[in-house]
Enzyme design. Structure first.
Site, mmCIF file in Angstrom:
data_model
loop_
_atom_site.group_PDB
_atom_site.id
_atom_site.type_symbol
_atom_site.label_atom_id
_atom_site.label_comp_id
_atom_site.label_asym_id
_atom_site.label_seq_id
_atom_site.Cartn_x
_atom_site.Cartn_y
_atom_site.Cartn_z
ATOM 1 N N LEU A 176 0.822 -1.222 0.000
ATOM 2 C CA LEU A 176 0.000 0.000 0.000
ATOM 3 C C LEU A 176 0.848 1.260 0.000
ATOM 4 O O LEU A 176 0.340 2.343 -0.292
ATOM 5 C CB LEU A 176 -0.908 0.020 1.249
ATOM 6 C CG LEU A 176 -1.658 -1.265 1.598
ATOM 7 C CD1 LEU A 176 -2.553 -1.032 2.816
ATOM 8 C CD2 LEU A 176 -2.494 -1.743 0.423
ATOM 9 N N SER A 208 -5.048 2.258 -8.662
ATOM 10 C CA SER A 208 -5.917 3.404 -8.373
ATOM 11 C C SER A 208 -6.787 3.760 -9.575
ATOM 12 O O SER A 208 -6.380 3.599 -10.734
ATOM 13 C CB SER A 208 -5.019 4.604 -8.039
ATOM 14 O OG SER A 208 -5.731 5.802 -8.168
ATOM 15 N N GLU A 234 -7.137 6.590 -10.472
ATOM 16 C CA GLU A 234 -6.402 7.655 -11.169
ATOM 17 C C GLU A 234 -5.755 7.127 -12.450
ATOM 18 O O GLU A 234 -5.378 7.894 -13.324
ATOM 19 C CB GLU A 234 -5.327 8.240 -10.256
ATOM 20 C CG GLU A 234 -5.843 9.227 -9.228
ATOM 21 C CD GLU A 234 -6.344 10.527 -9.845
ATOM 22 O OE1 GLU A 234 -5.608 11.148 -10.617
ATOM 23 O OE2 GLU A 234 -7.484 10.908 -9.554
ATOM 24 N N TYR A 238 1.528 10.805 -10.517
ATOM 25 C CA TYR A 238 1.017 9.761 -9.611
ATOM 26 C C TYR A 238 0.292 8.677 -10.412
ATOM 27 O O TYR A 238 0.552 7.477 -10.243
ATOM 28 C CB TYR A 238 0.057 10.381 -8.579
ATOM 29 C CG TYR A 238 -0.705 9.337 -7.799
ATOM 30 C CD1 TYR A 238 -0.117 8.696 -6.715
ATOM 31 C CD2 TYR A 238 -2.003 8.961 -8.160
ATOM 32 C CE1 TYR A 238 -0.794 7.711 -6.010
ATOM 33 C CE2 TYR A 238 -2.693 7.983 -7.469
ATOM 34 C CZ TYR A 238 -2.080 7.365 -6.391
ATOM 35 O OH TYR A 238 -2.764 6.379 -5.704
ATOM 36 N N ARG A 291 -8.544 9.676 7.176
ATOM 37 C CA ARG A 291 -7.976 10.208 5.941
ATOM 38 C C ARG A 291 -6.987 11.324 6.250
ATOM 39 O O ARG A 291 -7.187 12.108 7.183
ATOM 40 C CB ARG A 291 -9.150 10.755 5.099
ATOM 41 C CG ARG A 291 -8.825 11.113 3.673
ATOM 42 C CD ARG A 291 -8.279 9.979 2.892
ATOM 43 N NE ARG A 291 -8.641 10.023 1.484
ATOM 44 C CZ ARG A 291 -7.826 9.621 0.510
ATOM 45 N NH1 ARG A 291 -6.618 9.169 0.774
ATOM 46 N NH2 ARG A 291 -8.231 9.637 -0.746
ATOM 47 N N ARG A 302 -11.214 15.151 3.670
ATOM 48 C CA ARG A 302 -10.789 15.468 5.035
ATOM 49 C C ARG A 302 -10.564 16.969 5.193
ATOM 50 O O ARG A 302 -10.833 17.549 6.241
ATOM 51 C CB ARG A 302 -9.516 14.699 5.388
ATOM 52 C CG ARG A 302 -9.106 14.839 6.846
ATOM 53 C CD ARG A 302 -10.098 14.122 7.750
ATOM 54 N NE ARG A 302 -9.970 14.442 9.159
ATOM 55 C CZ ARG A 302 -9.095 13.881 10.005
ATOM 56 N NH1 ARG A 302 -8.281 12.951 9.566
ATOM 57 N NH2 ARG A 302 -9.064 14.236 11.280
#
Ligand code: G4F
Length: 336
Positions: free
Chosen positions: A83, A128, A130, A152, A187, A194
């Site tokens: 992770l 992800s 993304e 990312y 988060r 958040r």
């Protein structure tokens, strides 16, 4: 026999929920953490406080193959949940080089060390949504082509392919989760949900008067992190490794999140939220909306709770956190 799991990124939101979940299933849980985390447990291990005495932490640096190899050579794991990552998309624009180096090399080092030392260890890669970026179809599913829009996202596509390649080339049990956004009171403050729940609580407590945000029209498929770690575990319990989209199947805008979050505290977001051009990203992912039919059918996984439940839980948790500050301020102005 007790199963041993290794979690990289155990100090984060997902890592802490996963550690608790696996402990509940009777696993022996090991975590890889940076040495600095062990030296500053109060700040860096705060999410793990309830389980700290029941887990095994190993100092490791994912930027170093030798470091990863060292841990894998001394501990035999049945399952490895990778992770750890630089996971803040905006930061990846600010420093794409370190995001790519950490995220891609870290994944490669772990896969390579496992292949060398523990080829039967099952491996989970945190992919992800993304990776879908400028989406080619809606909703997005496992077969939707990737078009990442940030360093990312690019690093996650590379990690996804590395994991798939170790599966195909070396027969390792490697799974990729394609997880859509997942949130909780744990988060990090840099992520928009958040930032909003914390902003609401600060405004309510009199500590702030406005909240500066970027693109309010971006849409995300937001679920609860606790549900998503269950899916990670389920992926590693199947007869053969595969890749799965994990999502709620609902999409909401940042604006909708604001509206609900402020309303939870009896406030109107339009009075407090200010749009700030400096928070916009050079390339935005406008819409994410996942189709998790495969996970629902094969893993028998489904999310619990609604979008509104998630917003309520996050705002209520932050209101509780800021309550002492407000009470202290009030006490300070009370006459004797
Ligand atoms: O909360 P975010 O920063 O999350 P983002 O970029 O969707 O990424 C998160 O989810 C991914 C899964 O899809 C993970 F892989 C990733 O690691 C991370 O957990 O931003 C959500 C949206 C974006 O469109 C952003 O432009 O909110 C928009 N936004 C608007 N104002 C903002 C803000 N985002 C942040 N962080 N801060 C703002 O002030």
């Amino acid at each position: 026999m007790t199963k041993k799991a290794c979690i990289t990124g155990i100090t984060g939101q997902d890592g802490s929920y996963l550690a608790e979940y696996l402990l509940g299933l009777g696993y022996e849980v090991h975590g890889l953490v940076r040495r600095v985390a062990l030296e500053q447990p109060e700040q860096r291990l705060s999410r793990l406080r309830p389980v700290l005495k029941r887990i095994h932490l190993h100092a490791a640096n994912l930027d170093s193959y030798a470091s990863v190899f060292h841990v894998c050579s001394r501990n035999a794991f049945d399952e490895c949940y990778h992770l750890a990552a630089q996971s803040f998309v905006a930061e990846s624009f600010a420093d794409g080089f370190s995001t790519m180096a950490t995220n891609i090399n870290g994944t490669h080092y772990i896969l390579s060390a496992l292949r060398e030392l523990q080829p039967n260890c099952k491996f989970y890669f945190a992919g992800s949504s993304e990776m879908f970026g400028k989406v080619k179809e809606t909703p997005q599913r496992e077969t939707t082509p990737f078009h990442p829009r940030s360093p990312y996202g690019i690093s996650k596509v590379a990690g996804f392919h590395l994991s798939m390649n170790y599966r195909e080339a070396y027969g390792m049990y490697c799974c990729n989760g394609i997880l859509f956004n997942h949130e909780s009171p744990r988060r990090g403050y840099e992520f928009v949900t958040r930032k909003i729940s914390d902003g609401v609580a600060r405004i309510q407590a009199g500590l702030a008067s406005e909240l500066r945000l970027g693109n309010l029209e971006a849409r995300r498929d937001w679920g609860h992190a606790r549900d998503y770690v269950r899916a990670m575990h389920l992926m590693l319990q199947q007869p053969s490794p595969d890749d799965y989209v994990i999502a709620t199947g609902e999409t909401h805008s940042v604006r909708e999140f604001c509206e609900l979050a402020f309303a939870e505290a009896g406030l109107d977001y339009r009075e407090y939220v200010k749009q700030d051009a400096s928070v916009y990203r050079p390339a935005e992912v406008d819409l994410l909306w996942g189709d998790s039919s495969k996970a629902r059918a094969v893993l028998q996984w489904q999310p619990t709770g609604s979008f509104t439940d998630l917003v309520t839980e996050m705002v209520q948790a932050d209101l509780q956190l800021h309550l002492p500050a407000r009470n202290a301020d009030l006490a300070a102005v009370q006459p004797d």
